[in-house]
Scaffold this motif. Structure first.
Motif, PDB file in Angstrom:
ATOM      1  N   ALA A   8       0.324   2.847   1.275  1.00 36.84           N
ATOM      2  CA  ALA A   8       0.776   1.458   1.410  1.00 36.84           C
ATOM      3  C   ALA A   8      -0.417   0.535   1.553  1.00 36.84           C
ATOM      4  O   ALA A   8      -1.423   0.892   2.163  1.00 36.84           O
ATOM      5  N   ALA A  10      -2.356  -2.393   3.230  1.00 38.50           N
ATOM      6  CA  ALA A  10      -2.389  -2.822   4.626  1.00 38.50           C
ATOM      7  C   ALA A  10      -2.857  -4.265   4.711  1.00 38.50           C
ATOM      8  O   ALA A  10      -3.813  -4.657   4.049  1.00 38.50           O
ATOM      9  N   SER A  31       6.736  -5.979  16.795  1.00 38.30           N
ATOM     10  CA  SER A  31       6.259  -4.668  16.353  1.00 38.30           C
ATOM     11  C   SER A  31       7.414  -3.671  16.249  1.00 38.30           C
ATOM     12  O   SER A  31       8.275  -3.612  17.127  1.00 38.30           O
ATOM     13  N   GLU A  32       7.395  -2.872  15.178  1.00 46.53           N
ATOM     14  CA  GLU A  32       8.430  -1.849  14.993  1.00 46.53           C
ATOM     15  C   GLU A  32       8.138  -0.594  15.807  1.00 46.53           C
ATOM     16  O   GLU A  32       9.000   0.260  15.954  1.00 46.53           O
ATOM     17  N   ARG A  69       2.668  -2.935  14.601  1.00 53.06           N
ATOM     18  CA  ARG A  69       2.832  -2.663  13.170  1.00 53.06           C
ATOM     19  C   ARG A  69       4.210  -3.101  12.705  1.00 53.06           C
ATOM     20  O   ARG A  69       5.201  -2.944  13.417  1.00 53.06           O
ATOM     21  N   THR A  71       6.382  -2.534   9.065  1.00 56.58           N
ATOM     22  CA  THR A  71       6.465  -2.015   7.707  1.00 56.58           C
ATOM     23  C   THR A  71       7.386  -2.944   6.929  1.00 56.58           C
ATOM     24  O   THR A  71       8.584  -2.997   7.190  1.00 56.58           O
ATOM     25  N   SER A  73       7.634  -2.870   3.486  1.00 60.30           N
ATOM     26  CA  SER A  73       8.209  -2.010   2.452  1.00 60.30           C
ATOM     27  C   SER A  73       7.355  -0.758   2.393  1.00 60.30           C
ATOM     28  O   SER A  73       6.296  -0.706   3.025  1.00 60.30           O
ATOM     29  N   PRO A  74       7.772   0.250   1.617  1.00 59.34           N
ATOM     30  CA  PRO A  74       6.917   1.443   1.506  1.00 59.34           C
ATOM     31  C   PRO A  74       5.527   1.120   0.935  1.00 59.34           C
ATOM     32  O   PRO A  74       4.589   1.867   1.136  1.00 59.34           O
ATOM     33  N   GLU A  75       5.425  -0.039   0.287  1.00 61.51           N
ATOM     34  CA  GLU A  75       4.149  -0.429  -0.320  1.00 61.51           C
ATOM     35  C   GLU A  75       3.319  -1.372   0.535  1.00 61.51           C
ATOM     36  O   GLU A  75       2.176  -1.661   0.201  1.00 61.51           O
ATOM     37  N   VAL A  77       2.324  -2.647   4.661  1.00 60.55           N
ATOM     38  CA  VAL A  77       2.366  -2.549   6.117  1.00 60.55           C
ATOM     39  C   VAL A  77       1.502  -3.667   6.694  1.00 60.55           C
ATOM     40  O   VAL A  77       0.389  -3.904   6.234  1.00 60.55           O
ATOM     41  N   TYR A  79      -0.431  -5.033  10.012  1.00 63.31           N
ATOM     42  CA  TYR A  79      -0.984  -4.642  11.309  1.00 63.31           C
ATOM     43  C   TYR A  79      -1.315  -5.911  12.088  1.00 63.31           C
ATOM     44  O   TYR A  79      -1.969  -6.817  11.569  1.00 63.31           O
TER      45      TYR A  79
END
Length: 187
Positions: A8, A10, A31-32, A69, A71, A73-75, A77, A79
């Motif tokens: 992914a 960043a 944050s997740e 963090r 997310t 999408s899977p692509e 992230v 921070y």
């Protein structure tokens, strides 16, 4: 040949502001994952060093950074790096800002002057930022125009007013930064 998923992308965003304005709270609210916090109890060593005016109920302080963090999408992230607010820890900001796409400056209407250094920091480095006015307990005694004038904000710098304890406000501040970044001229 195996199909290895691509890593992914960043994105790094800095969360800055003065002592006790809500940086740790904002990182924690959006944050997740459980955020990394470097909070320590205030001790007698901080007497005369840390100004508790307006935050006299504060018992802890960030001594290095906060980290969270998201997310997207899977692509992608995101921070989040929250800076320490006290002047004695400002030397860390130069390291924390490396690779940051932009920043969110949190300001407290009770102590707007505590955010001057954060705004100067981003402006002097040409790093785009937005300002999130944290209204503790829903109290805001100043108009947007008064706040903007007191902070000497350029008209193009987005400013939001809300409560950093609310996940939706933290999300809105981050989205305002993304919108601000996308509206900037390329090149």
């Amino acid at each position: 040949m195996t199909n290895t998923p691509a890593a992914a992308a960043a994105v790094k965003i800095l969360i800055a502001g003065g002592f006790g304005v809500g940086k740790t709270t904002l990182v924690g609210s959006v944050s997740e994952v459980a955020p990394l916090r470097t909070e320590e109890y205030l001790t007698t060593a901080s007497v005369g060093v840390d100004d508790l005016s307006g935050v006299d109920q504060k018992t802890t302080t960030t001594v290095a950074l906060d980290f969270g963090r998201i997310t997207v999408s899977p692509e992608l992230v995101v921070y989040l790096f929250g800076t320490p607010g006290q002047e004695r820890f400002w030397f860390m900001w130069n390291d924390l800002v490396n690779g940051a796409l932009g920043g969110v400056v949190i300001a407290d209407t009770r102590r707007l002057e505590s955010s001057f250094a954060s705004i100067d920091f981003f402006e002097s480095r040409g790093i785009p930022f937005v300002v999130a006015i944290n209204c503790f307990h829903g109290v805001n005694t100043r108009s947007d125009a008064e706040i903007r004038a007191a902070l000497d904000l350029d008209p193009h710098v987005p400013m939001l007013v809300g409560d950093v304890r609310e996940r939706s406000f933290g999300r809105d501040a981050l989205l305002a930064l993304v919108d601000h970044l996308m509206a900037m001229p390329v090149g």
